[in-house]
Design a protein around this motif. Structure first.
Motif, PDB file in Angstrom:
ATOM      1  N   UNK A  33     -31.252  -6.351 -54.710  1.00  0.00           N
ATOM      2  CA  UNK A  33     -30.035  -5.630 -54.337  1.00  0.00           C
ATOM      3  C   UNK A  33     -29.472  -4.986 -55.602  1.00  0.00           C
ATOM      4  N   UNK A  34     -28.643  -3.961 -55.398  1.00  0.00           N
ATOM      5  CA  UNK A  34     -28.166  -3.197 -56.545  1.00  0.00           C
ATOM      6  C   UNK A  34     -26.704  -2.807 -56.354  1.00  0.00           C
ATOM      7  N   UNK A  35     -25.953  -2.886 -57.431  1.00  0.00           N
ATOM      8  CA  UNK A  35     -24.582  -2.378 -57.495  1.00  0.00           C
ATOM      9  C   UNK A  35     -24.476  -1.433 -58.682  1.00  0.00           C
ATOM     10  N   UNK A  36     -24.033  -0.211 -58.430  1.00  0.00           N
ATOM     11  CA  UNK A  36     -23.781   0.754 -59.497  1.00  0.00           C
ATOM     12  C   UNK A  36     -22.276   1.017 -59.540  1.00  0.00           C
ATOM     13  N   UNK A  37     -21.739   1.140 -60.744  1.00  0.00           N
ATOM     14  CA  UNK A  37     -20.316   1.434 -60.930  1.00  0.00           C
ATOM     15  C   UNK A  37     -20.167   2.624 -61.873  1.00  0.00           C
ATOM     16  N   UNK A  38     -19.203   3.484 -61.588  1.00  0.00           N
ATOM     17  CA  UNK A  38     -19.001   4.643 -62.460  1.00  0.00           C
ATOM     18  C   UNK A  38     -17.506   4.863 -62.706  1.00  0.00           C
ATOM     19  N   UNK A  87     -12.542   1.291 -57.412  1.00  0.00           N
ATOM     20  CA  UNK A  87     -13.827   1.244 -58.109  1.00  0.00           C
ATOM     21  C   UNK A  87     -14.810   2.117 -57.338  1.00  0.00           C
ATOM     22  N   UNK A  88     -15.353   3.123 -57.999  1.00  0.00           N
ATOM     23  CA  UNK A  88     -16.374   3.958 -57.357  1.00  0.00           C
ATOM     24  C   UNK A  88     -17.716   3.235 -57.505  1.00  0.00           C
ATOM     25  N   UNK A  89     -18.316   2.920 -56.357  1.00  0.00           N
ATOM     26  CA  UNK A  89     -19.415   1.957 -56.307  1.00  0.00           C
ATOM     27  C   UNK A  89     -20.555   2.444 -55.424  1.00  0.00           C
ATOM     28  N   UNK A  90     -21.766   2.182 -55.849  1.00  0.00           N
ATOM     29  CA  UNK A  90     -22.942   2.355 -55.005  1.00  0.00           C
ATOM     30  C   UNK A  90     -23.510   0.995 -54.649  1.00  0.00           C
ATOM     31  N   UNK A  91     -23.883   0.820 -53.379  1.00  0.00           N
ATOM     32  CA  UNK A  91     -24.474  -0.440 -52.913  1.00  0.00           C
ATOM     33  C   UNK A  91     -25.857  -0.110 -52.372  1.00  0.00           C
ATOM     34  N   UNK A  92     -26.870  -0.751 -52.926  1.00  0.00           N
ATOM     35  CA  UNK A  92     -28.238  -0.382 -52.586  1.00  0.00           C
ATOM     36  C   UNK A  92     -29.120  -1.622 -52.440  1.00  0.00           C
ATOM     37  N   UNK A  93     -30.321  -1.357 -51.933  1.00  0.00           N
ATOM     38  CA  UNK A  93     -31.324  -2.412 -51.812  1.00  0.00           C
ATOM     39  C   UNK A  93     -32.703  -1.783 -51.921  1.00  0.00           C
ATOM     40  N   UNK A  94     -33.614  -2.491 -52.558  1.00  0.00           N
ATOM     41  CA  UNK A  94     -35.021  -2.091 -52.597  1.00  0.00           C
ATOM     42  C   UNK A  94     -35.844  -3.166 -51.914  1.00  0.00           C
TER      43      UNK A  94
END
Length: 223
Positions: free
Chosen positions: A93-98, A172-179
């Motif tokens: 799983x992935x969390x990106x923050x900008x 919080x500007x966030x991306x929620x992802x999964x591979x």
């Protein structure tokens, strides 16, 4: 931080009392019942529906807590070593923050089912600095595998989010992802990429401004 537009997905992070949520990796604490449940994830680049996943977040004024639950029993994990390559070849799983939509920089956390963390700072055009790490002592992650699912649970200090200019005006500007790696031939695996926000790209790409939504940290205690 960019102006919030109707197009950006929104998620409300409810507030709980300080020092009441312990990270176990199981995501079973009753406090998680106070969180909004995100389930609207998709794989825009694959015609097959991905297995169900849920995301929850809470905060207590000191930490931001998150919990992924992935309803998946076939788990791919590369146990060769604990390198970036090994984590990158595993289900995660992935969390990106900008700080803003320039993506200059933005911060990435990629976590596999063994709670191994690939943390790095990134810049436009997929310019990644893997020598960078999340501030020490400000990130905790645990995981567990159940019969029909696995969970990844963690906490990130509010002070580190402020230090990195990620938390602004309780947003919080966030991306929620999964591979998810699928075996297409014997011992040959290909990743399927799943996202909260459809970035509207021809090929899978989370490292783009259009892949982010917005977390709103609410001040009132959830009851």
């Amino acid at each position: 931080m960019q102006n919030m537009t109707q197009e950006m997905k929104q998620y409300e992070v409810h507030r709980i009392e300080k020092d009441t949520l312990e990270i176990t990796g199981e995501g079973t604490n009753n406090l998680w019942n106070q969180a909004m449940i995100l389930t609207d994830f998709s794989s825009p680049w694959d015609t097959n529906l991905p297995s169900k996943m849920e995301f929850k977040a809470l905060w207590d004024g000191v930490n931001l807590f998150f919990c992924f639950t992935i309803f998946e029993t076939l788990i791919r994990i590369d146990k060769k070593d604990d390198s970036i390559q090994s984590i990158g070849n595993s289900d995660r799983v992935e969390l990106f923050f900008r700080p803003d939509n320039s993506l200059n920089p933005y911060y990435c956390l990629e976590i596999d089912t063994a709670a191994r963390i690939m943390d790095f700072v990134a810049y436009p055009n997929k310019n990644f600095d893997f020598e960078w790490n999340w501030p020490q002592g400000h990130l905790e992650v645990k995981s567990s595998i159940q019969d029909q699912s696995y969970s990844i649970e963690g906490s990130i200090s509010i002070s580190s989010l402020k230090m990195l200019n990620i938390l602004q005006d309780n947003k919080i500007e966030t991306g929620i992802f999964r591979a998810k790696y699928n075996e297409i031939e014997k011992s040959i695996f290909e990743p399927n990429y799943i996202s909260w926000v459809d970035p509207n790209t021809e090929k899978p790409n989370f490292h783009i401004s259009s892949s982010f939504g917005v977390f709103h940290l609410l001040d009132n205690l959830s009851v």
